[in-house]
Design a protein around this motif. Structure first.
Motif, PDB file in Angstrom:
ATOM      1  N   LEU A   5       0.798  -1.224   0.000  1.00 42.82           N
ATOM      2  CA  LEU A   5       0.000   0.000   0.000  1.00 42.82           C
ATOM      3  C   LEU A   5       0.831   1.275   0.000  1.00 42.82           C
ATOM      4  N   TYR A   6       1.908   1.336   0.748  1.00 44.89           N
ATOM      5  CA  TYR A   6       2.654   2.596   0.780  1.00 44.89           C
ATOM      6  C   TYR A   6       3.381   2.839  -0.540  1.00 44.89           C
ATOM      7  N   GLY A  52       8.979   9.977   4.384  1.00 42.22           N
ATOM      8  CA  GLY A  52       8.866  10.265   2.955  1.00 42.22           C
ATOM      9  C   GLY A  52      10.078  10.872   2.276  1.00 42.22           C
ATOM     10  N   LYS A  53      11.256  10.654   2.805  1.00 44.61           N
ATOM     11  CA  LYS A  53      12.459  11.248   2.194  1.00 44.61           C
ATOM     12  C   LYS A  53      12.661  10.723   0.763  1.00 44.61           C
ATOM     13  N   ASP A 195       5.197   8.606  11.835  1.00 43.88           N
ATOM     14  CA  ASP A 195       5.786   7.731  10.813  1.00 43.88           C
ATOM     15  C   ASP A 195       4.661   7.277   9.886  1.00 43.88           C
ATOM     16  N   LEU A 196       4.519   7.951   8.755  1.00 45.28           N
ATOM     17  CA  LEU A 196       3.405   7.665   7.848  1.00 45.28           C
ATOM     18  C   LEU A 196       3.496   6.256   7.279  1.00 45.28           C
ATOM     19  N   ARG A 197       4.708   5.825   6.954  1.00 41.86           N
ATOM     20  CA  ARG A 197       4.861   4.488   6.388  1.00 41.86           C
ATOM     21  C   ARG A 197       4.366   3.418   7.360  1.00 41.86           C
ATOM     22  N   ILE A 201       1.335   0.639   6.903  1.00 35.95           N
ATOM     23  CA  ILE A 201       1.557  -0.789   7.145  1.00 35.95           C
ATOM     24  C   ILE A 201       0.567  -1.300   8.182  1.00 35.95           C
ATOM     25  N   ASP A 202       0.360  -0.499   9.234  1.00 38.32           N
ATOM     26  CA  ASP A 202      -0.598  -0.866  10.273  1.00 38.32           C
ATOM     27  C   ASP A 202      -2.006  -0.965   9.684  1.00 38.32           C
TER      28      ASP A 202
END
Length: 390
Positions: A5-6, A52-53, A195-197, A201-202
């Motif tokens: 998804l990410y 998001g780097k 932590d968006l990633r 995932i969650d």
């Protein structure tokens, strides 16, 4: 193994990028100056993981119409490899004379004999490069990066605020047809700690009851794949399924050993999975999406036809253990965050300093000093090592 998804919802433009708006604007100005012919210092984007780097570099390249050449942590980054992969590219234009963005990901991860001479080679390339270069790092002040500091312009990226994280996962949830409550989305955003990633995932790790029909379809697809006896059958095994491609790969990888019993069958299947990963890496790094058909064929037909003969046994196909472990780890983070908040309130300290009190509380637990003052829940007590005596 790439996560689904990410990557699927990675920003394709700067306007889609979530969080760090000032950094996005700064990076855009840097790119426009480069495009106008004014050579700029390489950028070193640094900050915590999951903000998001790398995604920002890809979104920028896509928006500017630049090719992108990535050197990441999975590559051996010694002097010879660095010079071979990005040396010539840093001083030559891309196809049709367009700009080429050089991305050196997780530069603070260079270490050991395998990456010997990598930092000095990168420093030399940065100094001479006529093409835009972006580096990423979690820890920009790592001693091994000392020689890079004067050659780069440092840009700090910060954790993403809860409201932005929740908006992103809510949009993904809606587009994926997931029926997840606002309370759950709020909890995921809260637990992510910016932590968006990890939040995405969650989100993927949540399997609400409303998705049971979809789960049944996945089980049927898995059965079709592993029981197929021809290339055509295998390639049609997931027809009609709405499952994301990378999630499909996780399901297949997790269940090869459940279906196949012979060591050589399992080895052949994982060889095809590995070769599919190689093509997926080329798709990501080169943005050549037509290569994905080869990955798809290797993943479906390759794995399916790795068996000597069709198995007629019943197999209970299992949900990918990787996603389950990610969900479990997020639950532990939630308990730890709740503990830190309570400690900060009762010890009159900043929440960032609450971890300093953990050893003290652990000693209190060992000496059986009552912890009533902290009003800990059962999960928090277990986290601190207190066993349930009931």
């Amino acid at each position: 193994m790439p996560l689904h998804l990410y990557q699927k919802y990675a920003p394709r433009s700067l306007a889609e990028f979530a969080g760090n708006s000032e950094v996005v604007e700064e990076v855009k100005k840097w790119a426009l100056l480069f495009e106008s012919g004014k050579r700029q210092k390489p950028l070193l984007l640094y900050g915590p993981s999951g903000i998001g780097k790398t995604a920002l570099a890809y979104a920028l390249a896509h928006e500017m119409g630049w090719e992108i050449l990535e050197l990441n942590a999975s590559d051996t980054r010694n002097k010879d490899n660095v010079e071979r992969i990005i040396g010539a590219a840093s001083s030559s234009a891309g196809l049709f004379s367009q700009r080429k963005l050089i991305l050196i990901d997780e530069v603070d991860g260079l270490e050991g004999t395998a990456d010997r001479g990598g930092v000095s080679a990168i420093t030399s390339i940065l100094t001479a490069s006529t093409q835009p270069v972006i580096l990423t790092a979690n820890d920009a002040w790592n001693k091994k990066l000392t020689s890079l500091r004067t050659a780069c312009r440092f840009v700090e990226m910060k954790r993403i605020n809860k409201r932005t994280v929740q908006a992103v996962i809510a949009r993904i949830s809606k587009e994926e047809g997931l029926h997840i409550s606002e309370e759950t989305l709020d909890a995921i955003a809260e637990n992510s700690d910016g932590d968006l990633r990890s939040a995405i995932i969650d989100l993927q790790g949540r399997i609400p009851s409303s998705l049971r029909d979809r789960d049944k379809l996945i089980f049927e697809c898995m059965k079709n794949l592993f029981k197929a006896e021809s290339y055509q059958e295998a390639m049609r095994s997931f027809d009609g399924a709405t499952i994301d491609y990378d999630l499909m790969k996780l399901w297949i990888e997790n269940n090869v050993a459940n279906e196949y019993e012979k060591i050589d069958e399992i080895a052949r299947a994982f060889n095809y999975i590995s070769r599919a990963d190689v093509f997926d890496g080329r798709v990501r790094n080169r943005q050549v999406w037509k290569l994905q058909k080869y990955s798809y064929a290797l993943m479906l037909a390759g794995v399916s036809l790795s068996k000597d003969a069709k198995y007629h046994k019943f197999v209970k196909y299992e949900f990918p253990s990787y996603l389950r472990s990610m969900s479990m780890s997020s639950e532990k983070r939630a308990v730890r965050k709740s503990l830190r908040r309570k400690i900060a309130e009762r010890c009159h300290c900043h929440i960032r300093d609450a971890d300093l009190y953990f050893p003290l509380i652990e000693q209190m637990v060992k000496k059986k000093v009552p912890l009533d003052y902290f009003e800990l829940t059962d999960d928090e007590m277990k986290f601190m090592g207190v066993e349930d005596e009931s």
